[in-house]
Every structure is written in structure tokens, then in C-alpha cells.
Design a protein around this motif. Sequence first.
Motif, PDB file in Angstrom:
ATOM      1  N   ASP A 255      -7.751  -5.276   8.095  1.00 47.99           N
ATOM      2  CA  ASP A 255      -7.117  -4.144   8.780  1.00 47.99           C
ATOM      3  C   ASP A 255      -5.675  -3.921   8.338  1.00 47.99           C
ATOM      4  O   ASP A 255      -5.185  -2.786   8.385  1.00 47.99           O
ATOM      5  N   ASN A 256      -4.990  -4.990   7.929  1.00 51.40           N
ATOM      6  CA  ASN A 256      -3.540  -4.913   7.775  1.00 51.40           C
ATOM      7  C   ASN A 256      -3.007  -5.366   6.417  1.00 51.40           C
ATOM      8  O   ASN A 256      -1.800  -5.541   6.259  1.00 51.40           O
ATOM      9  N   GLY A 257      -3.874  -5.587   5.453  1.00 50.62           N
ATOM     10  CA  GLY A 257      -3.399  -5.958   4.128  1.00 50.62           C
ATOM     11  C   GLY A 257      -2.833  -4.773   3.376  1.00 50.62           C
ATOM     12  O   GLY A 257      -3.252  -3.625   3.588  1.00 50.62           O
ATOM     13  N   PRO A 258      -1.863  -4.974   2.482  1.00 49.68           N
ATOM     14  CA  PRO A 258      -1.330  -3.883   1.653  1.00 49.68           C
ATOM     15  C   PRO A 258      -2.431  -3.234   0.824  1.00 49.68           C
ATOM     16  O   PRO A 258      -3.372  -3.896   0.392  1.00 49.68           O
ATOM     17  N   ARG A 259      -2.320  -1.952   0.602  1.00 49.99           N
ATOM     18  CA  ARG A 259      -3.338  -1.207  -0.143  1.00 49.99           C
ATOM     19  C   ARG A 259      -2.981  -1.004  -1.605  1.00 49.99           C
ATOM     20  O   ARG A 259      -3.765  -0.442  -2.360  1.00 49.99           O
ATOM     21  N   SER A 260      -1.804  -1.450  -2.028  1.00 46.80           N
ATOM     22  CA  SER A 260      -1.336  -1.137  -3.380  1.00 46.80           C
ATOM     23  C   SER A 260      -1.682  -2.207  -4.409  1.00 46.80           C
ATOM     24  O   SER A 260      -1.424  -2.026  -5.594  1.00 46.80           O
ATOM     25  N   TYR A 261      -2.245  -3.330  -3.985  1.00 47.35           N
ATOM     26  CA  TYR A 261      -2.694  -4.356  -4.918  1.00 47.35           C
ATOM     27  C   TYR A 261      -3.841  -5.127  -4.295  1.00 47.35           C
ATOM     28  O   TYR A 261      -4.102  -5.026  -3.094  1.00 47.35           O
TER      29      TYR A 261
END
Length: 334
Positions: A255-261
Motif C-alpha cells: 500500500d505504501n511503497g514508493p512507485r518510482s523504483y
Amino acid sequence: MASAPKSTRAVSAATQLILDSGRTAPGASRRWTPEDREEELRFAVLERGQTPDTIRPAHYRLDELAKVIAREHGSTVVISDVHGQPQLLADTLGALGLMREGNRVGGGVTLVQIGDLLDGRGGEGDRACLEMACLFDLVVAGNHEAAIMGGGTFTGLPAPHMIPELGRGLDRLAWQGSLAASFVVGDILISHAGVHRRLFGHTDPRAASKAIESLWHEFLGSRSRTSAALFGVDGCRGGIELGGVLWLDWRNLLDNGPRSYRQIVGHSPRGSCESDYLGRFTLIDTAGARLGVAVITPDGRIRVGSSWVPRGWSRDELEKAAACPEPDDLELLG
């Protein structure tokens, strides 16, 4: 990161005796029987099951991953949580073509362990796994290593002063640069439990890793677990914080991990390796009966697998519950 000298990539005669004896349970004074393994496997697959809103990516068997490793020079191999089971680790590395007769073999590979190499609840299994750390290019610290080194405790784990030889051994690895809190391959951040985007707002995995390592070195200097970004325990595990790199639960990361890597993590045992639908997050902790493995090839592709991968239709309840998609390139592997 400098690789360990070739001459150090072998276990001692004492550790080889433990491996030869088949003692694989944490702190084992007995052998794990096939029935023990079956019971642990059934619990992982049938009770823990699959996390909602995840997929089971195509799974490779270890001999298939060994062919990928041999073919794709320069790959990175990531091994899941071991928890003080040296024979299980040796069997996995051997099947991958990376260990033979107690020695690290297979050139052109970066070998990483994702944390919780040790369990901390005692015994020769932990000591043997600590020595086997020399087989890896890097061990990523897990919450068990951090606890052994003085970063708190939890149910069943003795206070750090009760297991000083493990703490001293981990200290040596840390100051040698062989025990870190994160590792980056291309656009993939490897850590024990994962990065919460509200604690690490970086859009680049190397910047996130740099921030993580700064906090890790502060911990090594102080042995204080005041950093919530490392030690925070989230609500999925009974805490009230966002979830730090050593403790973030897989469900929270989704739910809360960064989406850019992309990220590869362990820490949250499941019945098989899992990922989100977009392949941004990959979990390889397949619980105690077998080890999960991720192979990152130079083109950035992540392949996952373990020693037991049921395929095809089956009447068996366990095999049906653990079934995973078949890889699309098996014919190319020969």
C-alpha cells in the motif's frame, strides 16, 4: 562493493561437519525429518496462504534458475530469510550451482542474502550460518541481526548479551562492509522488509539506499534503536508506527511503497514468492521449509523460485494451493 577474497569463500571443517550431519533447525540438536518439513510447508502454504491483492509470479525450480545464472553472466542472486538453517542454505546454494564441497563456486555472480540469515534463538545452526556469511558478497541486515547486535529484542529472542559470539561476528561483517541495510541493482532496491514512502521520499533507489545506510551506520555507532525509519513496527505486526526498513510488513509495503523504483524484500513469510500486479514489489520469504530465490539478470528481469514448485493439475490439496504459473522461457533454458 568489494567482493571477499576468493580464499575466504569456504566454510570451516567444523561447519562442514554440521552440514554433513543434516542438522538444519535453528539451534538444531536434531535432524529435521521429512515429516517436519512437510508440516512446515503445509503451514506456510495452507495457513499463511497468499496475500490479498497480490499475484504469484511464474516460479522456477532451482535447477532452472541455475541454468539462468550460468547463461546470464553478471546476474545478482538474492537468497531469502534463512533463520539459522545451514543445511537448507547449503542445499539451495548447491542446487543453484554456487556452492560445492563447502566452497563458493560460480564466477560472475553477485550473491546477496536478504536478512535474517541468523535466527538468534540459539545453537550451532546460527553459528554455522554466521560462518557461511563468507559465501555471500553482501548480507543485508534483518530485524534478527539488528536485535542480536543490540537493537532491541522480541518474543523468544535472548537479550544480546546472552549471545555475544553472534554479535561479535556480525560486528566484524558490518565493519568489513559485508553487512549492510540495503543494496541496489539498477532500479531495484533490496532490503529486508522494504521502504515506506513517507519515511523515504526519494524517487531514486540509490538515494534511498544512501539514506538507509546513513541510519544503519548511526545505529552501529550508538546501538540505539531510536530510528523509526529502521526499527518502526507497523500495525500489521502489532505496532503503531509506519514500519521501518527492518520491520515493515509486506501488506503495508504493497500500500505504501514508493512507485518510482522496484523493491525485493523478505521478512514476511508466505506460501510462495509474491508480487504486486505491476511487478514493483517482490517478496521472496517462503517460510522455513524452503528458501525463496530471486535472480536479477543484467537486463533487469527478476525471476523467482524455490526448491519446491508444483506445476500442472493435481488432486493434492497442498500442491493445488501452492501452484504457480509456469515460466515462459523454459524451452530456451534447455
